[in-house]
Each structure stands twice: as C-alpha cells, then as structure tokens.
Write a protein that holds these residues in place. Sequence first.
Motif, short mmCIF file in Angstrom:
data_model
loop_
_atom_site.label_atom_id
_atom_site.label_comp_id
_atom_site.label_asym_id
_atom_site.label_seq_id
_atom_site.Cartn_x
_atom_site.Cartn_y
_atom_site.Cartn_z
N VAL A 1 31.19 -28.86 -4.37
CA VAL A 1 31.84 -28.42 -3.12
C VAL A 1 30.92 -28.53 -1.91
O VAL A 1 31.37 -28.37 -0.78
CB VAL A 1 32.37 -26.98 -3.26
CG1 VAL A 1 33.51 -26.92 -4.27
CG2 VAL A 1 31.26 -26.02 -3.66
N GLU B 1 34.63 -20.63 -0.19
CA GLU B 1 34.05 -21.77 0.50
C GLU B 1 32.56 -21.57 0.71
O GLU B 1 32.07 -20.45 0.77
CB GLU B 1 34.75 -21.97 1.85
CG GLU B 1 36.22 -22.37 1.73
CD GLU B 1 36.84 -22.60 3.09
OE1 GLU B 1 36.14 -22.40 4.10
OE2 GLU B 1 38.02 -22.98 3.13
N LYS C 1 28.09 -26.17 -6.94
CA LYS C 1 29.21 -26.45 -7.83
C LYS C 1 29.95 -25.17 -8.19
O LYS C 1 29.41 -24.07 -8.08
CB LYS C 1 28.71 -27.13 -9.11
CG LYS C 1 27.91 -26.22 -10.01
CD LYS C 1 27.62 -26.87 -11.34
CE LYS C 1 27.03 -25.88 -12.32
NZ LYS C 1 27.95 -24.76 -12.64
N TYR D 1 29.37 -38.07 -1.94
CA TYR D 1 30.52 -37.28 -2.39
C TYR D 1 31.66 -37.32 -1.37
O TYR D 1 32.84 -37.26 -1.73
CB TYR D 1 30.11 -35.83 -2.63
CG TYR D 1 29.23 -35.65 -3.85
CD1 TYR D 1 29.76 -35.75 -5.13
CD2 TYR D 1 27.87 -35.34 -3.71
CE1 TYR D 1 28.96 -35.58 -6.25
CE2 TYR D 1 27.06 -35.18 -4.83
CZ TYR D 1 27.61 -35.29 -6.09
OH TYR D 1 26.80 -35.12 -7.19
N ALA D 2 31.30 -37.40 -0.08
CA ALA D 2 32.33 -37.39 0.96
C ALA D 2 33.24 -38.60 0.85
O ALA D 2 34.40 -38.56 1.28
CB ALA D 2 31.67 -37.35 2.34
N GLN E 1 32.96 -28.52 -10.26
CA GLN E 1 33.45 -29.22 -9.09
C GLN E 1 32.39 -29.12 -7.99
O GLN E 1 31.92 -28.02 -7.68
CB GLN E 1 34.76 -28.61 -8.61
CG GLN E 1 35.49 -29.42 -7.56
CD GLN E 1 36.12 -30.68 -8.13
OE1 GLN E 1 36.26 -30.81 -9.34
NE2 GLN E 1 36.49 -31.61 -7.25
N ALA F 1 37.43 -39.07 -3.56
CA ALA F 1 38.55 -38.13 -3.56
C ALA F 1 38.08 -36.81 -4.15
O ALA F 1 37.16 -36.77 -4.97
CB ALA F 1 39.71 -38.69 -4.39
N GLU F 2 38.71 -35.71 -3.73
CA GLU F 2 38.24 -34.38 -4.16
C GLU F 2 38.18 -34.26 -5.67
O GLU F 2 37.22 -33.70 -6.22
CB GLU F 2 39.15 -33.31 -3.57
CG GLU F 2 38.68 -31.89 -3.89
CD GLU F 2 39.52 -30.83 -3.22
OE1 GLU F 2 39.42 -29.66 -3.62
OE2 GLU F 2 40.30 -31.18 -2.30
N ARG F 3 39.17 -34.77 -6.39
CA ARG F 3 39.19 -34.64 -7.85
C ARG F 3 38.02 -35.38 -8.51
O ARG F 3 37.62 -35.05 -9.61
CB ARG F 3 40.52 -35.13 -8.43
CG ARG F 3 40.69 -36.63 -8.42
CD ARG F 3 41.98 -37.05 -9.11
NE ARG F 3 42.10 -36.58 -10.47
CZ ARG F 3 41.52 -37.15 -11.51
NH1 ARG F 3 40.75 -38.22 -11.35
NH2 ARG F 3 41.70 -36.67 -12.73
N ASP F 4 37.50 -36.40 -7.82
CA ASP F 4 36.40 -37.18 -8.38
C ASP F 4 35.03 -36.56 -8.10
O ASP F 4 34.02 -37.08 -8.58
CB ASP F 4 36.43 -38.61 -7.83
CG ASP F 4 37.66 -39.37 -8.29
OD1 ASP F 4 38.11 -39.12 -9.42
OD2 ASP F 4 38.18 -40.20 -7.51
N ARG F 5 35.00 -35.45 -7.36
CA ARG F 5 33.74 -34.77 -7.10
C ARG F 5 33.47 -33.73 -8.20
O ARG F 5 33.13 -32.58 -7.94
CB ARG F 5 33.77 -34.06 -5.74
CG ARG F 5 33.97 -34.99 -4.56
CD ARG F 5 34.16 -34.20 -3.28
NE ARG F 5 34.65 -35.07 -2.21
CZ ARG F 5 35.17 -34.62 -1.07
NH1 ARG F 5 35.30 -33.30 -0.87
NH2 ARG F 5 35.60 -35.46 -0.15
N ASN F 6 33.66 -34.15 -9.42
CA ASN F 6 33.48 -33.26 -10.56
C ASN F 6 32.40 -33.84 -11.46
O ASN F 6 32.47 -35.01 -11.86
CB ASN F 6 34.79 -33.09 -11.32
CG ASN F 6 34.68 -32.11 -12.47
OD1 ASN F 6 34.22 -32.46 -13.55
ND2 ASN F 6 35.06 -30.86 -12.23
#
Length: 268
Positions: free
Chosen positions: A123, A97, A116, A136-137, A121, A140-145
């Motif tokens: 983060v 993290e 990244k 980015y917030a 990804q 969805a998490e998968r779309d933060r790529n």
Amino acid sequence: MATTTLPEFLRSRRERLHPESTGRRRTPGLRREEVAARAGVSVTWYTWLEQGRGGVPSDDVLERLARALELDDTNREMLFLLAHARPPPRRYTPPSEVTPTLQRVLDSLRVPAFVKTPTFQIVAWNRAAVAVIGDYAALAERDRNMLRRVFHPEAATFLPHGEDMRRTALAAFRVDIERAGASEEAAALVDELMQTSEEFRRLWAENELSTHGVKSRRFFRPEVGELLFDASTFSVDDSDGLSMVVLSPADDASARGVEQLLNDHGGR
C-alpha cells in the motif's frame, strides 16, 4: 512496584466513565450495577470480579466488559492481558491508509522499503523500492500483492533463488492472516493461487509457519546484477495490521548497486 491487577483495572476504568443521569453522586463514574447491566452479567458476579474472586471471564465476557467500559484498543488489550495473560483475538478490519508521516519515513530511507497489509498487499513504497523491485504505481492495485508477484510465472526473471523467498513469505503470510483474523480477502487470495500456481499448492500443503524475522532476499537487475538484502519487518502502531518491510543491503556490492539504481532513477 506492584503491577496493576484486574480488579484495580476494572475499578479505575469504571470510575472514569460519566453516568448518563445528571444527578449528583458521592462517588465518581458508573455504579457496578450499571456496568453489569451494560455488559449483560449479574451484579453479584461483576462485584466479585472487582473484588478478585469472580473467576476467570471468558473471551465473550471480556469483550462485553470492554464495550461496557468503553475501552479503546490499548485498554482492551490490557484487559485481556490481565485476565488471560495474553492479548485479545484480533478483530479484522480493512487496514487503514498510510499516514503522511509514515510516507515521509519511507521517503527518508535510501534503501528499499514498503508497507504491506496482513494479506501482503503493498500500500506504500519509496523510490528505492521502485528502483530495485519495480514501479508499484504502474501496476493495477490487485497486482501490488507480494504473493501474487512471487508466485507469478515470470518471477524467476527478477527473483534468483525464489524458492526460498516463496517458502518463507508464505509461512509468514499464514501467521499474519491468523493474527489479523479471518478475512474474505485472504480466503479469496488463497483460493486464487491454489488454482493458478502448482508451486503454491505444494507449499501450502506443507503447512509451514514462521514469523517474518530477518530474512535474506535476493533480487536481480540487469543493470547491476544480483543484489543481496536482509529483510526486516516492523509493525506499524495504530494501523490495523500494517507492517513496514525494510531491505538493508547485506554487502558493499549490493549497497553500491542500490545507489546506482537510485541514481539511474533520478537520485533523490
């Protein structure tokens, strides 16, 4: 001043270890036979290695010696550098993290910056990144790529000259995932984009490789028009492959555009 040799390194690390027995010893650390037993090698061969005449150990033996000597990541890397004049193969682990300290570094910048993983990804990010690239917030998490975003059919709306960015991003991605070691996450992402993007399939087949370096990046925002940046990527120490990307405005017009977008999004 002479540099450290492999025999010196092995001896010094062996002498730092505490023996499991409680009896008093004349010499510090573990005995050679104890290290050899831990590593699964012969005492004779390990003794020769400490004397500089044991030959060149294989990667597998070096990994066993690293465990036997209880080496941390820095000392493991030094072991491989001394034995093979190259770093060890990367052991892929999920990236750690983002620390509060790293987030403060991001927040202190008035230019877009984000962190990244080796699979691109995102983060962590700062306010300028939200103002220029997007929130980015809200994704969805998968779309933060990054790869999913630049190969998305709607990427052309905010990425003028996107062909160059897609090409250079993919070339750097291939290097990053090899450095990090094979991962199911990387394989799944490649499989997904191979199925959903004709352009990804075309560029992937070209097998182009490059490091990040300093790359030109262009974004379009209706409020300010086209923005030109120099993108620089920096490794984050002790983070299992995280890197920070900083987008520095390449001209005065882009710098003013970033400031305007920041002010529109609430300033500091």
